[in-house]
Scaffold this motif. Structure first.
Motif, PDB file in Angstrom:
ATOM      1  N   UNK A   1       0.805  -1.221   0.000  1.00 43.60           N
ATOM      2  CA  UNK A   1       0.000   0.000   0.000  1.00 43.60           C
ATOM      3  C   UNK A   1       0.839   1.271   0.000  1.00 43.60           C
ATOM      4  N   UNK A   2       2.043   1.210   0.567  1.00 42.85           N
ATOM      5  CA  UNK A   2       2.814   2.443   0.750  1.00 42.85           C
ATOM      6  C   UNK A   2       4.129   2.519  -0.016  1.00 42.85           C
ATOM      7  N   UNK A   3       4.693   1.356  -0.388  1.00 41.68           N
ATOM      8  CA  UNK A   3       6.050   1.411  -0.957  1.00 41.68           C
ATOM      9  C   UNK A   3       6.361   0.163  -1.775  1.00 41.68           C
ATOM     10  N   UNK A   4       5.471  -0.225  -2.658  1.00 46.74           N
ATOM     11  CA  UNK A   4       5.619  -1.505  -3.352  1.00 46.74           C
ATOM     12  C   UNK A   4       6.838  -1.553  -4.268  1.00 46.74           C
ATOM     13  N   UNK A   5       7.241  -0.409  -4.816  1.00 50.59           N
ATOM     14  CA  UNK A   5       8.380  -0.379  -5.734  1.00 50.59           C
ATOM     15  C   UNK A   5       9.697  -0.019  -5.052  1.00 50.59           C
ATOM     16  N   UNK A   6       9.648   0.182  -3.741  1.00 50.74           N
ATOM     17  CA  UNK A   6      10.860   0.511  -3.007  1.00 50.74           C
ATOM     18  C   UNK A   6      11.338   1.933  -3.210  1.00 50.74           C
ATOM     19  N   UNK A   7      10.454   2.811  -3.702  1.00 52.00           N
ATOM     20  CA  UNK A   7      10.841   4.200  -3.958  1.00 52.00           C
ATOM     21  C   UNK A   7      10.019   5.189  -3.128  1.00 52.00           C
ATOM     22  N   UNK A   8       9.384   4.667  -2.072  1.00 51.60           N
ATOM     23  CA  UNK A   8       8.563   5.487  -1.172  1.00 51.60           C
ATOM     24  C   UNK A   8       7.392   6.160  -1.882  1.00 51.60           C
ATOM     25  N   UNK A   9       6.925   5.550  -2.962  1.00 50.99           N
ATOM     26  CA  UNK A   9       5.758   6.066  -3.677  1.00 50.99           C
ATOM     27  C   UNK A   9       4.576   5.135  -3.436  1.00 50.99           C
ATOM     28  N   UNK A  10       3.517   5.674  -2.843  1.00 50.90           N
ATOM     29  CA  UNK A  10       2.281   4.907  -2.698  1.00 50.90           C
ATOM     30  C   UNK A  10       1.524   5.043  -4.016  1.00 50.90           C
TER      31      UNK A  10
END
Length: 228
Positions: A121-130
């Motif tokens: 929900x909050x950081x699926x790509x590891x870039x701190x983008x929800x």
């Protein structure tokens, strides 16, 4: 001791060492094979087995849906006038299945353990983008916003490269205890699925196997990780 006897002794020692090393290696291989074979020796009761099967079907289906909307296709969104980037940084999602962000939260939280659900929900790509967030319009109506960082210059969702399809996926359950079960999922190549009739059940050999881990937490079955 003569040089000849010394050489013979050294040769004997070398052969003995090699024989020991070979024996140890074979024993290691055998032990690893036994570990793999014995990994799924647990046999659940019929009741537990039925419970695992029912939950596995739902969780794998939900896993596929989360993968689809978060990494593969995204949810449809409304373009800005003149294809501008939205001022608030979010495109408005237009979806028949997901009306508010809580709909997405419900899907994710009912599928994964708490830690993994939070990551998705909050950081699926590891870039701190929800990828998605709650959005409220001028009339106070709640909706879903798609982060503009997830949309390319052509207005398309930034999908990951993926060469497999979940259509006609096969899965096998491997119970480990009453509260844990591995699920092996076999996916077909997307290219072969589109060019051949997979309903015949023929095997192409170009498949991908992934393993999901299902845990029973507080009486509810959840997946430990998003798999794809």
């Amino acid at each position: 001791m003569s040089k000849k006897n010394t050489a013979a002794t050294i040769a004997t020692i070398i052969v003995a060492v090699l024989a020991i090393a070979t024996t140890l290696f074979l024993l290691y291989q055998t032990s690893q094979q036994q570990i793999q074979e014995n990994q799924y020796n647990y046999v659940p009761s019929d009741e537990v087995n039925e419970e695992m099967n029912m939950n596995a079907v739902t969780l794998i289906k939900n896993n596929c849906e989360v993968f689809r909307i978060y990494l593969q296709y995204g949810l449809p969104h409304q373009a800005e006038p003149y294809n501008n980037v939205p001022e608030d940084g979010y495109y408005t999602v237009k979806s028949e299945n997901y009306k508010t962000f809580s709909d997405i939260e419900t899907l994710v939280n009912s599928t994964f353990v708490e830690k993994e659900a939070k990551r998705i929900l909050t950081n699926i790509n590891g870039d701190d983008v929800a990828v998605y967030a709650e959005e409220t319009d001028d009339d106070g109506n709640k909706g879903i916003g798609l982060d503009a960082k997830m949309v390319d210059e052509n207005g398309r969702f930034k999908a990951i490269a993926y060469d497999y399809t979940w259509s006609n996926a096969k899965f096998t359950l491997h119970p480990k205890s009453n509260t844990e079960c591995d699920i092996t999922v076999e996916l077909n190549s997307a290219e072969e699925t589109s060019s051949a009739d997979t309903s015949s059940g023929s095997e192409s050999g170009n498949t991908k196997k992934i393993t999901a881990n299902m845990l029973k937490v507080n009486g509810q079955w959840r997946l430990q990780k998003l798999v794809y």
